[in-house]
Design a protein around this motif. Structure first.
Motif, PDB file in Angstrom:
ATOM      1  N   LEU A 101      72.000-160.021  39.494  1.00  0.00           N
ATOM      2  CA  LEU A 101      71.645-161.253  38.792  1.00  0.00           C
ATOM      3  C   LEU A 101      70.629-160.908  37.705  1.00  0.00           C
ATOM      4  O   LEU A 101      69.481-160.572  38.010  1.00  0.00           O
ATOM      5  N   GLN A 102      71.056-160.965  36.445  1.00  0.00           N
ATOM      6  CA  GLN A 102      70.120-160.739  35.347  1.00  0.00           C
ATOM      7  C   GLN A 102      69.279-161.992  35.195  1.00  0.00           C
ATOM      8  O   GLN A 102      69.781-163.068  34.889  1.00  0.00           O
ATOM      9  N   VAL A 103      67.980-161.863  35.448  1.00  0.00           N
ATOM     10  CA  VAL A 103      67.083-163.016  35.435  1.00  0.00           C
ATOM     11  C   VAL A 103      66.803-163.437  33.996  1.00  0.00           C
ATOM     12  O   VAL A 103      66.360-162.640  33.175  1.00  0.00           O
ATOM     13  N   LEU A 104      67.069-164.715  33.706  1.00  0.00           N
ATOM     14  CA  LEU A 104      66.812-165.296  32.401  1.00  0.00           C
ATOM     15  C   LEU A 104      65.695-166.324  32.461  1.00  0.00           C
ATOM     16  O   LEU A 104      65.011-166.561  31.465  1.00  0.00           O
ATOM     17  N   ILE A 105      65.501-166.946  33.632  1.00  0.00           N
ATOM     18  CA  ILE A 105      64.467-167.962  33.820  1.00  0.00           C
ATOM     19  C   ILE A 105      63.751-167.694  35.136  1.00  0.00           C
ATOM     20  O   ILE A 105      64.390-167.505  36.171  1.00  0.00           O
ATOM     21  N   GLN A 106      62.411-167.678  35.080  1.00  0.00           N
ATOM     22  CA  GLN A 106      61.598-167.548  36.289  1.00  0.00           C
ATOM     23  C   GLN A 106      60.747-168.801  36.411  1.00  0.00           C
ATOM     24  O   GLN A 106      59.909-169.077  35.548  1.00  0.00           O
ATOM     25  N   LEU A 107      60.988-169.564  37.461  1.00  0.00           N
ATOM     26  CA  LEU A 107      60.283-170.830  37.657  1.00  0.00           C
ATOM     27  C   LEU A 107      58.882-170.611  38.213  1.00  0.00           C
ATOM     28  O   LEU A 107      58.643-169.669  38.969  1.00  0.00           O
ATOM     29  N   GLY A 108      57.973-171.511  37.853  1.00  0.00           N
ATOM     30  CA  GLY A 108      56.617-171.462  38.398  1.00  0.00           C
ATOM     31  C   GLY A 108      56.548-172.046  39.808  1.00  0.00           C
ATOM     32  O   GLY A 108      55.707-171.654  40.611  1.00  0.00           O
ATOM     33  N   ALA A 109      57.427-172.982  40.098  1.00  0.00           N
ATOM     34  CA  ALA A 109      57.508-173.591  41.431  1.00  0.00           C
ATOM     35  C   ALA A 109      58.978-173.599  41.833  1.00  0.00           C
ATOM     36  O   ALA A 109      59.856-173.810  40.996  1.00  0.00           O
ATOM     37  N   TRP A 110      59.244-173.335  43.107  1.00  0.00           N
ATOM     38  CA  TRP A 110      60.617-173.304  43.599  1.00  0.00           C
ATOM     39  C   TRP A 110      60.597-173.703  45.078  1.00  0.00           C
ATOM     40  O   TRP A 110      59.532-173.787  45.677  1.00  0.00           O
ATOM     41  N   PRO A 111      61.760-173.973  45.673  1.00  0.00           N
ATOM     42  CA  PRO A 111      61.782-174.518  47.033  1.00  0.00           C
ATOM     43  C   PRO A 111      60.982-173.738  48.080  1.00  0.00           C
ATOM     44  O   PRO A 111      60.346-174.342  48.942  1.00  0.00           O
ATOM     45  N   GLU A 112      60.975-172.408  48.028  1.00  0.00           N
ATOM     46  CA  GLU A 112      60.286-171.633  49.067  1.00  0.00           C
ATOM     47  C   GLU A 112      59.033-170.919  48.553  1.00  0.00           C
ATOM     48  O   GLU A 112      58.590-169.935  49.143  1.00  0.00           O
ATOM     49  N   ASP A 113      58.434-171.435  47.472  1.00  0.00           N
ATOM     50  CA  ASP A 113      57.287-170.730  46.881  1.00  0.00           C
ATOM     51  C   ASP A 113      56.072-170.660  47.793  1.00  0.00           C
ATOM     52  O   ASP A 113      55.268-169.741  47.674  1.00  0.00           O
ATOM     53  N   HIS A 114      55.928-171.590  48.726  1.00  0.00           N
ATOM     54  CA  HIS A 114      54.782-171.547  49.641  1.00  0.00           C
ATOM     55  C   HIS A 114      55.063-170.693  50.871  1.00  0.00           C
ATOM     56  O   HIS A 114      54.173-170.480  51.696  1.00  0.00           O
ATOM     57  N   GLN A 115      56.296-170.200  50.985  1.00  0.00           N
ATOM     58  CA  GLN A 115      56.692-169.416  52.158  1.00  0.00           C
ATOM     59  C   GLN A 115      56.901-167.940  51.851  1.00  0.00           C
ATOM     60  O   GLN A 115      57.038-167.132  52.768  1.00  0.00           O
ATOM     61  N   ARG A 116      56.951-167.590  50.565  1.00  0.00           N
ATOM     62  CA  ARG A 116      57.271-166.220  50.167  1.00  0.00           C
ATOM     63  C   ARG A 116      56.397-165.758  49.009  1.00  0.00           C
ATOM     64  O   ARG A 116      55.922-166.560  48.226  1.00  0.00           O
ATOM     65  N   GLN A 117      56.245-164.460  48.903  1.00  0.00           N
ATOM     66  CA  GLN A 117      55.667-163.838  47.716  1.00  0.00           C
ATOM     67  C   GLN A 117      56.820-163.207  46.941  1.00  0.00           C
ATOM     68  O   GLN A 117      57.855-162.883  47.521  1.00  0.00           O
ATOM     69  N   ARG A 118      56.648-163.037  45.656  1.00  0.00           N
ATOM     70  CA  ARG A 118      57.638-162.314  44.857  1.00  0.00           C
ATOM     71  C   ARG A 118      56.895-161.329  43.975  1.00  0.00           C
ATOM     72  O   ARG A 118      55.759-161.565  43.575  1.00  0.00           O
ATOM     73  N   ARG A 119      57.561-160.222  43.687  1.00  0.00           N
ATOM     74  CA  ARG A 119      56.926-159.183  42.874  1.00  0.00           C
ATOM     75  C   ARG A 119      58.005-158.390  42.142  1.00  0.00           C
ATOM     76  O   ARG A 119      58.985-157.963  42.747  1.00  0.00           O
ATOM     77  N   TRP A 120      57.788-158.184  40.842  1.00  0.00           N
ATOM     78  CA  TRP A 120      58.658-157.304  40.061  1.00  0.00           C
ATOM     79  C   TRP A 120      58.242-155.877  40.347  1.00  0.00           C
ATOM     80  O   TRP A 120      57.050-155.547  40.291  1.00  0.00           O
ATOM     81  N   MET A 121      59.216-155.023  40.657  1.00  0.00           N
ATOM     82  CA  MET A 121      58.943-153.626  40.999  1.00  0.00           C
ATOM     83  C   MET A 121      59.874-152.709  40.222  1.00  0.00           C
ATOM     84  O   MET A 121      60.960-153.121  39.815  1.00  0.00           O
ATOM     85  N   THR A 122      59.444-151.475  40.057  1.00  0.00           N
ATOM     86  CA  THR A 122      60.364-150.471  39.546  1.00  0.00           C
ATOM     87  C   THR A 122      61.469-150.299  40.585  1.00  0.00           C
ATOM     88  O   THR A 122      61.256-150.588  41.771  1.00  0.00           O
ATOM     89  N   PRO A 123      62.646-149.825  40.187  1.00  0.00           N
ATOM     90  CA  PRO A 123      63.691-149.588  41.186  1.00  0.00           C
ATOM     91  C   PRO A 123      63.233-148.625  42.291  1.00  0.00           C
ATOM     92  O   PRO A 123      63.557-148.828  43.460  1.00  0.00           O
ATOM     93  N   GLN A 124      62.452-147.619  41.934  1.00  0.00           N
ATOM     94  CA  GLN A 124      61.972-146.658  42.928  1.00  0.00           C
ATOM     95  C   GLN A 124      61.041-147.337  43.935  1.00  0.00           C
ATOM     96  O   GLN A 124      61.137-147.106  45.141  1.00  0.00           O
TER      97      GLN A 124
END
Length: 153
Positions: A101-124
């Protein structure tokens, strides 16, 4: 099987997952999220959905779990297997088809935002963060095949 007899083996549960990616400052990045129960780094995944293709279901999981929208590939890049821990403490074997999934939009709030963390990482880093060797290999193989901006048209 005799009536009333318990089944001892279940078939694998089929699931779908999105592999969210983008190019950031000329470098490829993979969006990882934490699981709700264990806090492990995973990719958005879930069950197949009635009325949706598997690719569309993967897009839905990415929106709900990671708060991203984008362009999905129609064909999976591969599968990985893992053991899902059930609420009763048991485990169920799962096989997961992975859709880029090529990300085009990253929301500031989403259904599970209080239940999860997200982080952009290198593939490695993403490959090193996951517990499933098959998923780690898929991430690295996918990143190696991504087109680069430097390739001639």
């Amino acid at each position: 099987m005799a009536s009333g007899a318990k089944r001892t083996a279940r078939s694998e549960m089929r699931q779908v997952a999105a592999l969210p990616w983008r190019v950031e400052e000329g470098e490829r990045r993979i969006l990882m999220i934490t699981s709700r129960q264990t806090g492990r780094w995973v990719i958005p995944k879930g069950g197949r959905m009635a009325g949706k293709t598997d690719a569309q279901a993967a897009v839905q999981e990415a929106l709900e779990e990671a708060g991203v929208k984008g362009a999905v590939e129609d064909a999976p890049i591969g599968v990985f297997r893992y053991a899902k821990t059930l609420k009763d403490g048991g485990q169920r074997k799962c096989v997961v088809s992975v859709y880029p999934l090529q990300v085009l939009i990253q929301l500031g709030a989403w259904p599970e935002d209080h239940q999860r963390q997200r982080r952009w990482m290198t593939p490695q880093a993403a490959a090193a963060a996951v517990n499933e060797p098959d998923l780690a290999a898929l991430i690295l193989e996918f990143a190696a095949t991504l087109p680069t901006d430097e390739q001639p048209a």
